[in-house]
Design a protein around this motif. Structure first.
Motif, PDB file in Angstrom:
ATOM      1  N   THR A  16       0.661  -1.181   0.438  1.00  0.00           N
ATOM      2  CA  THR A  16      -0.283  -0.034   0.092  1.00  0.00           C
ATOM      3  C   THR A  16       0.926   1.661  -0.044  1.00  0.00           C
ATOM      4  OG1 THR A  16      -1.285  -1.684   1.201  1.00  0.00           O
ATOM      5  CG2 THR A  16      -2.188   1.112   1.318  1.00  0.00           C
ATOM      6  N   GLY A  17       2.409   1.510   0.445  1.00  0.00           N
ATOM      7  CA  GLY A  17       2.546   2.675   1.319  1.00  0.00           C
ATOM      8  C   GLY A  17       3.037   2.538  -1.022  1.00  0.00           C
ATOM      9  N   ALA A  25       3.517  10.979  -6.088  1.00  0.00           N
ATOM     10  CA  ALA A  25       5.072  11.888  -6.528  1.00  0.00           C
ATOM     11  C   ALA A  25       3.892  12.404  -7.509  1.00  0.00           C
ATOM     12  CB  ALA A  25       5.694  10.743  -7.069  1.00  0.00           C
ATOM     13  N   GLU A  26       3.124  11.321  -8.506  1.00  0.00           N
ATOM     14  CA  GLU A  26       2.434  11.721  -9.870  1.00  0.00           C
ATOM     15  C   GLU A  26       1.193  13.388  -9.278  1.00  0.00           C
ATOM     16  OE1 GLU A  26      -1.518   9.930 -11.898  1.00  0.00           O
ATOM     17  OE2 GLU A  26       0.690   8.157 -11.183  1.00  0.00           O
ATOM     18  N   LEU A  27       0.887  13.104  -8.449  1.00  0.00           N
ATOM     19  CA  LEU A  27       0.649  14.155  -8.006  1.00  0.00           C
ATOM     20  C   LEU A  27       0.532  15.560  -8.058  1.00  0.00           C
ATOM     21  CD1 LEU A  27      -2.789  12.805  -6.023  1.00  0.00           C
ATOM     22  CD2 LEU A  27      -2.896  13.415  -7.682  1.00  0.00           C
ATOM     23  N   ARG A  28       2.048  15.822  -7.276  1.00  0.00           N
ATOM     24  CA  ARG A  28       2.881  16.649  -6.935  1.00  0.00           C
ATOM     25  C   ARG A  28       3.478  17.532  -8.181  1.00  0.00           C
ATOM     26  NH1 ARG A  28       8.735  14.763  -5.000  1.00  0.00           N
ATOM     27  NH2 ARG A  28       8.310  13.600  -7.504  1.00  0.00           N
ATOM     28  N   ASP A  29       3.486  16.577  -9.600  1.00  0.00           N
ATOM     29  CA  ASP A  29       4.481  16.886 -10.965  1.00  0.00           C
ATOM     30  C   ASP A  29       2.644  17.405 -11.849  1.00  0.00           C
ATOM     31  OD1 ASP A  29       6.872  15.527 -10.176  1.00  0.00           O
ATOM     32  OD2 ASP A  29       6.273  13.728 -11.675  1.00  0.00           O
ATOM     33  N   ALA A  30       1.938  16.569 -11.177  1.00  0.00           N
ATOM     34  CA  ALA A  30       0.175  17.302 -11.740  1.00  0.00           C
ATOM     35  C   ALA A  30      -0.061  18.621 -11.328  1.00  0.00           C
ATOM     36  CB  ALA A  30      -0.659  16.549 -11.574  1.00  0.00           C
ATOM     37  N   ALA A  31       0.571  19.427  -9.894  1.00  0.00           N
ATOM     38  CA  ALA A  31      -0.171  20.071  -9.500  1.00  0.00           C
ATOM     39  C   ALA A  31       0.602  21.563 -10.228  1.00  0.00           C
ATOM     40  CB  ALA A  31      -0.019  20.071  -7.547  1.00  0.00           C
ATOM     41  N   THR A  32       0.568  22.718 -10.934  1.00  0.00           N
ATOM     42  CA  THR A  32       0.812  22.849 -11.728  1.00  0.00           C
ATOM     43  C   THR A  32       0.068  24.291 -11.867  1.00  0.00           C
ATOM     44  OG1 THR A  32       0.591  21.901 -14.036  1.00  0.00           O
ATOM     45  CG2 THR A  32       2.610  21.718 -13.150  1.00  0.00           C
ATOM     46  N   VAL A  33       0.740  25.541 -12.084  1.00  0.00           N
ATOM     47  CA  VAL A  33       0.275  26.549 -12.306  1.00  0.00           C
ATOM     48  C   VAL A  33      -0.850  26.865 -13.104  1.00  0.00           C
ATOM     49  CG1 VAL A  33       0.176  29.371 -12.881  1.00  0.00           C
ATOM     50  CG2 VAL A  33       2.014  28.480 -11.463  1.00  0.00           C
ATOM     51  N   GLY A  34      -2.137  27.198 -12.511  1.00  0.00           N
ATOM     52  CA  GLY A  34      -3.685  26.793 -13.631  1.00  0.00           C
ATOM     53  C   GLY A  34      -4.066  25.325 -13.779  1.00  0.00           C
ATOM     54  N   VAL A  35      -4.431  24.728 -12.537  1.00  0.00           N
ATOM     55  CA  VAL A  35      -4.499  23.856 -12.034  1.00  0.00           C
ATOM     56  C   VAL A  35      -5.844  23.949 -11.583  1.00  0.00           C
ATOM     57  CG1 VAL A  35      -4.522  20.974 -11.450  1.00  0.00           C
ATOM     58  CG2 VAL A  35      -2.802  22.097 -13.900  1.00  0.00           C
ATOM     59  N   ASN A  36      -6.994  22.935 -11.919  1.00  0.00           N
ATOM     60  CA  ASN A  36      -7.435  22.576 -10.510  1.00  0.00           C
ATOM     61  C   ASN A  36      -7.325  22.266  -9.425  1.00  0.00           C
ATOM     62  OD1 ASN A  36     -10.473  22.887  -9.457  1.00  0.00           O
ATOM     63  ND2 ASN A  36     -11.038  24.142 -10.843  1.00  0.00           N
ATOM     64  N   ARG A 254       8.157   8.302  -1.755  1.00  0.00           N
ATOM     65  CA  ARG A 254       8.275   8.210  -2.854  1.00  0.00           C
ATOM     66  C   ARG A 254       9.575   8.367  -3.909  1.00  0.00           C
ATOM     67  NH1 ARG A 254       5.501  12.073   0.476  1.00  0.00           N
ATOM     68  NH2 ARG A 254       7.539  13.703   0.308  1.00  0.00           N
ATOM     69  N   PRO A 255       8.783   8.335  -5.191  1.00  0.00           N
ATOM     70  CA  PRO A 255      10.112   7.907  -6.518  1.00  0.00           C
ATOM     71  C   PRO A 255      10.700   9.305  -6.235  1.00  0.00           C
ATOM     72  CG  PRO A 255       8.161   7.024  -7.015  1.00  0.00           C
ATOM     73  CD  PRO A 255       8.071   7.737  -5.714  1.00  0.00           C
ATOM     74  N   ALA A 256      11.393   9.645  -6.460  1.00  0.00           N
ATOM     75  CA  ALA A 256      12.961  10.566  -6.466  1.00  0.00           C
ATOM     76  C   ALA A 256      12.215  11.994  -7.644  1.00  0.00           C
ATOM     77  CB  ALA A 256      14.273  10.854  -6.735  1.00  0.00           C
ATOM     78  N   ALA A 257      12.070  12.964  -7.107  1.00  0.00           N
ATOM     79  CA  ALA A 257      11.601  14.219  -8.015  1.00  0.00           C
ATOM     80  C   ALA A 257      12.563  14.102  -9.555  1.00  0.00           C
ATOM     81  CB  ALA A 257      11.664  15.305  -7.223  1.00  0.00           C
TER      82      ALA A 257
END
Length: 257
Positions: A16-17, A25-36, A254-257
């Motif tokens: 699970t971890g 990590a996927e959500l961190r990468d997706a959270a860019t300026v302009g994303v809701n 998390r996988p490395a950024a």
């Protein structure tokens, strides 16, 4: 009651971890300026469903909050630090976002959180985030078999004070495994060599969170979102950790950024 997990059960939690760490990590990468924020929420819902996992947040109804929580993420922006409700908000340059999630797979739960700046960072925000990350790593190092619960709390508190931040004790870390919240409660400040003994098989979520210029909090009208009382920015870092004979094992890396 505190349930100590077997090596096999810790291994199941590690499955699970890994999923939680990868999705964060996927959500961190997706959270860019302009994303809701709701785009992030729906992305997480799809990934959880596709994996055959279950959100621990959906329908969660503790003593605080207003009605059951009907989201799979906590998304807290700027002065919001815990339990932020996903809502129709478009991320702006310089926003400080904290993402927190807890998921169960085949009956075994892990919980993790991270904070980061979207777009152009303010150095003061980076320092605040760094403090929570350093505190988390220091607490993990302190989570040694045969030690005491207070060692973890003291490690977090020392880092906070070294960075010049106060510590709020109303919300902290917790045990988990079969459910999202189990005993013991883990304050983010305390005295070393005090409290219960750390036994192999104990699985805990360690989660330092700090506000830049206060240790006081307030709730939004939604009953969920917790903010710094003075409107200053906040940050939150969290991992699920198993105490083993050979030392602490982080289950949500998390996988490395």
């Amino acid at each position: 009651m505190i349930e100590l997990k077997s090596s096999d059960e810790i291994g199941r939690m590690a499955v699970t971890g890994r999923f939680v760490g990868e999705l964060l990590a996927e959500l961190r990468d997706a959270a860019t300026v302009g994303v809701n924020l709701m785009d992030l929420e729906h992305q997480a819902r799809r990934r959880i469903k596709d994996r055959g996992a279950e959100s621990c947040y959906w329908d969660y109804a503790p003593s605080f909050g207003r009605g059951p929580f009907r989201n799979v993420l906590c998304l807290s922006v700027n002065d919001a630090v815990l339990h932020g409700l996903p809502h129709d908000y478009v991320l702006r340059d310089g926003d400080l976002l904290s993402i927190d999630m807890a998921v169960g797979i085949d009956g075994w739960v892990t919980d993790s959180a991270l904070s980061f700046v979207v777009g152009t960072p303010d150095p003061a925000d980076l320092k605040l985030i760094e403090a929570t990350e350093v505190a988390l790593e220091s607490a993990i190092v302190a989570a040694q078999p045969g030690g005491k619960l207070g060692d973890i709390s003291a490690a977090i508190g020392k880092v906070a004070h070294d960075y010049g931040y106060g510590v709020n004790l109303e919300f902290g870390g917790h045990g988990l495994g079969r459910t999202m919240h189990e005993a013991p409660h883990i304050p983010n400040n305390g005295r070393a060599r005090r409290g219960m003994k750390l036994e192999p098989g104990l699985t805990i979520a360690i989660e330092p969170w700090f506000c830049r210029t206060t240790d006081k909090i307030k709730f939004d009208a939604d009953g969920w979102t917790i903010r710094s009382a003075d409107g200053s920015r906040t940050a939150h870092s969290e991992h699920t950790v198993a105490i083993t004979e050979s030392g602490p094992q982080v289950l949500t890396r998390r996988p490395a950024a």
